[in-house]
Enzyme design. Structure first.
Site, PDB file in Angstrom:
ATOM      1  N   ASP A  14      -2.673  22.077  15.495  1.00  0.00           N
ATOM      2  CA  ASP A  14      -3.054  21.685  14.132  1.00  0.00           C
ATOM      3  C   ASP A  14      -3.619  20.264  14.113  1.00  0.00           C
ATOM      4  O   ASP A  14      -3.219  19.417  14.924  1.00  0.00           O
ATOM      5  CB  ASP A  14      -1.807  21.791  13.232  1.00  0.00           C
ATOM      6  N   ASN A  62      -6.679  31.943   7.943  1.00  0.00           N
ATOM      7  CA  ASN A  62      -7.873  31.103   8.164  1.00  0.00           C
ATOM      8  C   ASN A  62      -9.171  31.782   7.709  1.00  0.00           C
ATOM      9  O   ASN A  62     -10.180  31.110   7.503  1.00  0.00           O
ATOM     10  CB  ASN A  62      -8.012  30.700   9.636  1.00  0.00           C
TER      11      ASN A  62
END
Ligand code: FPP
Length: 234
Positions: A14, A62
């Protein structure tokens, strides 16, 4: 050498977007740098002696990102499948993909299948790439498979247990992660390997994924070895 109990590391990579912003670059430049980091960390993980590395490259959630970011990531993946994975292949790394493959473009799926096939005999380490992956979806998928087996009369409901259910997950033959690392300071699991990390040690670092290094990985591995894993026992 890694401790014998550290066989599998899972990473949530991330912070690519924030890294890019800090440099005054577009988000996809962060993903590009993040992809290079993945290559280095995969080799570094192999050097620590772990046998499995699972990385979260793209979640089912996503798909809600902008068209521009998604197409940038997919093109990066195409490029990666053509070039960078060659390097991993040379390093005796087996590559497998988990996730909802049908959501990806056919040319990408064909490249993924070819790579899995070409690397299937590699023994150095297994790199499991979670792409278009969501853990709840994976569990629902496994539950449907179990229901189908019962409906066909292949098994009885009482044959369903933890061990057989695990085998119906995308990760069927892979041992559960011992350690989960999330970069960028966020402290959550984000629908990643929910079943498989029931007893994993969790490690959160503020480092943004593109800045993550082999040195930091080694420090985390050292830290892992000092933790006592009791699996619920006293
Ligand atoms: C999270 O950062 C990262 C991703 C959603 C993508 C991870 C992908 C890579 C590391 C590239 C390698 C993968 C491929 C496809 C070859 P973020 O965008 O959520 O960052 P932010 O939280 O700072 O916005």
């Amino acid at each position: 050498m890694a401790d014998k109990t550290l066989e599998h590391i899972a990473i949530i990579m991330d912070g690519n977007g924030r890294w890019a912003k800090k440099q005054g670059l577009v988000r996809n430049a962060g993903h590009k740098k993040g992809a290079q980091t993945l290559l280095e960390i995969a080799k570094a993980a192999k050097n620590t002696g772990v046998k499995y590395l699972t990385v979260y490259a793209f979640s089912t959630e996503n798909w809600k990102r902008s068209d521009e970011e998604i197409s940038g990531l997919m093109n990066l993946l195409r490029e990666y499948l053509d070039k960078n994975f060659e390097d991993l292949k040379k390093n005796d790394i087996r590559i497998i993909f988990i996730g909802e493959k049908y959501m990806l473009d056919a040319d990408i799926v064909a490249k993924m299948d070819a790579l899995e096939q070409e690397t299937r005999k590699n023994k150095g380490m297994t790199l499991q790439v979670a792409l278009s992956y969501g853990s709840r979806q994976e569990i629902v998928h496994a539950a449907k498979k179990a229901a189908e087996l019962v409906a066909k009369g292949d098994i009885m409901p009482e044959d369903i247990n933890e061990n057989m259910f695990s085998k119906l997950l995308y990760t069927s033959d892979i041992p559960d992660p011992d350690l989960v690392i999330r970069t960028s300071g966020e402290q959550r699991i984000s629908n990643y390997l929910l079943w498989q990390i029931a007893y994993s040690e969790l490690f959160f670092t503020n480092t943004l994924w593109p800045d993550f290094t082999e040195k930091e990985l080694i420090n985390i591995v050292e830290n892992f070895k000092t933790r006592e894993r009791r699996y619920g026992k006293a």
